[in-house]
Design an enzyme around this catalytic site. Structure first.
Site, PDB file in Angstrom:
ATOM      1  N   ASP A  81       6.781   8.086  11.557  1.00 37.48           N
ATOM      2  CA  ASP A  81       6.871   7.008  10.196  1.00 37.48           C
ATOM      3  C   ASP A  81       5.641   6.639   9.802  1.00 37.48           C
ATOM      4  OD1 ASP A  81       8.160   5.410   8.627  1.00 37.48           O
ATOM      5  OD2 ASP A  81       8.239   3.786  10.115  1.00 37.48           O
ATOM      6  N   HIS A  82       5.186   6.380   8.394  1.00 38.88           N
ATOM      7  CA  HIS A  82       4.032   6.072   8.071  1.00 38.88           C
ATOM      8  C   HIS A  82       3.038   6.690   8.480  1.00 38.88           C
ATOM      9  CE1 HIS A  82       5.453   3.118   4.856  1.00 38.88           C
ATOM     10  NE2 HIS A  82       6.603   2.809   6.021  1.00 38.88           N
ATOM     11  N   ASN A 229      15.706   3.513   7.146  1.00 35.38           N
ATOM     12  CA  ASN A 229      14.753   2.930   8.121  1.00 35.38           C
ATOM     13  C   ASN A 229      15.131   1.454   8.464  1.00 35.38           C
ATOM     14  OD1 ASN A 229      13.443   5.306   7.387  1.00 35.38           O
ATOM     15  ND2 ASN A 229      11.486   4.500   7.459  1.00 35.38           N
ATOM     16  N   THR A 232      13.053  -4.071  12.231  1.00 32.00           N
ATOM     17  CA  THR A 232      13.123  -5.386  12.628  1.00 32.00           C
ATOM     18  C   THR A 232      14.300  -5.998  13.135  1.00 32.00           C
ATOM     19  OG1 THR A 232      11.554  -5.628  10.799  1.00 32.00           O
ATOM     20  CG2 THR A 232      12.670  -7.499  11.617  1.00 32.00           C
TER      21      THR A 232
END
Length: 285
Positions: A81-82, A229, A232
């Protein structure tokens, strides 16, 4: 079974649901995600951020993800991711990730295209599929912070150029979500999602989805979002449960008993998301 992200998302696109992509940092999170996927019969994506890789190490994360995918009764993709660093993206590919994200959205369009195209060519040569990002999603994801004033929505015309020139497999778009905890209710640009969906035919990805109302997510899915996604919300369930357990059992020193309830709490949050996304019951053999 371990599969590519593209295999999962093409089925989601065809059958109008979304696959949940949940961030992993340790064994308990991986266990919670896989248990939730098996109990709901959902395809799922295990994804590691740069922060997660720094915390646990790519070897540990890759080993956990590949073992989980190999033994799971549902299809599982292992995704970066990222990924903003080219070397890190290559490292994840070498360690067996089946999907990677190259996030060059900080660059102007042409530079983003060239950076992404380079990763796509290498990844595709070894059977790994690729996600990229166009537009800037606000908030903080590990060390990546985009202020509200710098956040920019994805331009549908640029999305068409980007998809055609890069050959990317799925595209993260900026349409009103943000990373981290929301201060108010996010407002998604549904017209923009629909316009992008009508402009390009690859699966679309929604980042920063923790805290977004379920009705909003379901409408976004109906308009073409195929990957969502979540991080949190899982962290919040973990932290809340651990704090409560330690407060009620101050003399407990067994990490298994402290972390066990947190694994169950995370699993229940993930199962709820899978039902909202419509992926429950969509796993295949």
């Amino acid at each position: 079974m371990l599969v590519t992200g593209k295999e999962l998302l093409l089925d989601a696109q065809k059958n109008n649901y979304a696959v949940g992509a949940f961030n992993i940092n340790n064994m308990e999170v991986v266990q919670a995600i896989i248990q939730a996927a098996e109990e709901t019969n959902s395809p799922v994506i295990l994804q590691a951020s740069q922060g997660g890789l720094k915390y646990a190490g790519v070897e540990y994360i890759a080993a956990l993800g590949k073992l989980a995918g190999k033994n799971a009764k549902v299809p599982v993709a292992l995704h970066l991711d990222h990924g903003t660093d080219f070397e890190q993206v290559m490292q994840c590919i070498r360690h067996g990730f089946t999907s990677v994200m190259i996030d060059a959205s900080r660059f102007p369009l042409e530079e983003n295209i060239q950076y992404t195209k380079k990763v796509v060519e290498i990844a595709h040569s070894v059977g790994v599929t690729v996600e990229a990002e166009l537009g800037k999603i606000g908030g903080t994801e590990d060390h990546i912070t985009v202020s509200e004033k710098d956040a920019t929505f994805t331009d549908p015309k640029e999305a068409k150029i980007f998809a055609e020139e890069t050959g990317v497999d799925y595209l993260a778009i900026a349409v009103g979500t943000a990373h981290g905890v929301y201060k108010g209710e996010p407002k998604l640009d549904y017209d923009r999602i629909e316009e992008i969906r009508n402009t390009i035919d690859i699966p679309l990805v929604l980042h920063g989805s923790s805290g977004v109302p379920s009705e909003s997510l379901q409408k976004a899915i109906s308009l073409g979002i195929c990957k969502i996604n979540i991080d949190t919300d899982i962290r919040a369930a973990f932290a809340k449960t651990v704090k409560e357990y330690v407060a009620e059992n101050p003399d407990q020193i067994d990490p298994r008993k402290i972390l066990g309830p947190a694994t169950v709490a995370m699993k229940e949050v993930i199962k709820e998301k899978m039902n909202i996304f419509g992926s429950a019951g969509k796993a295949w053999k």
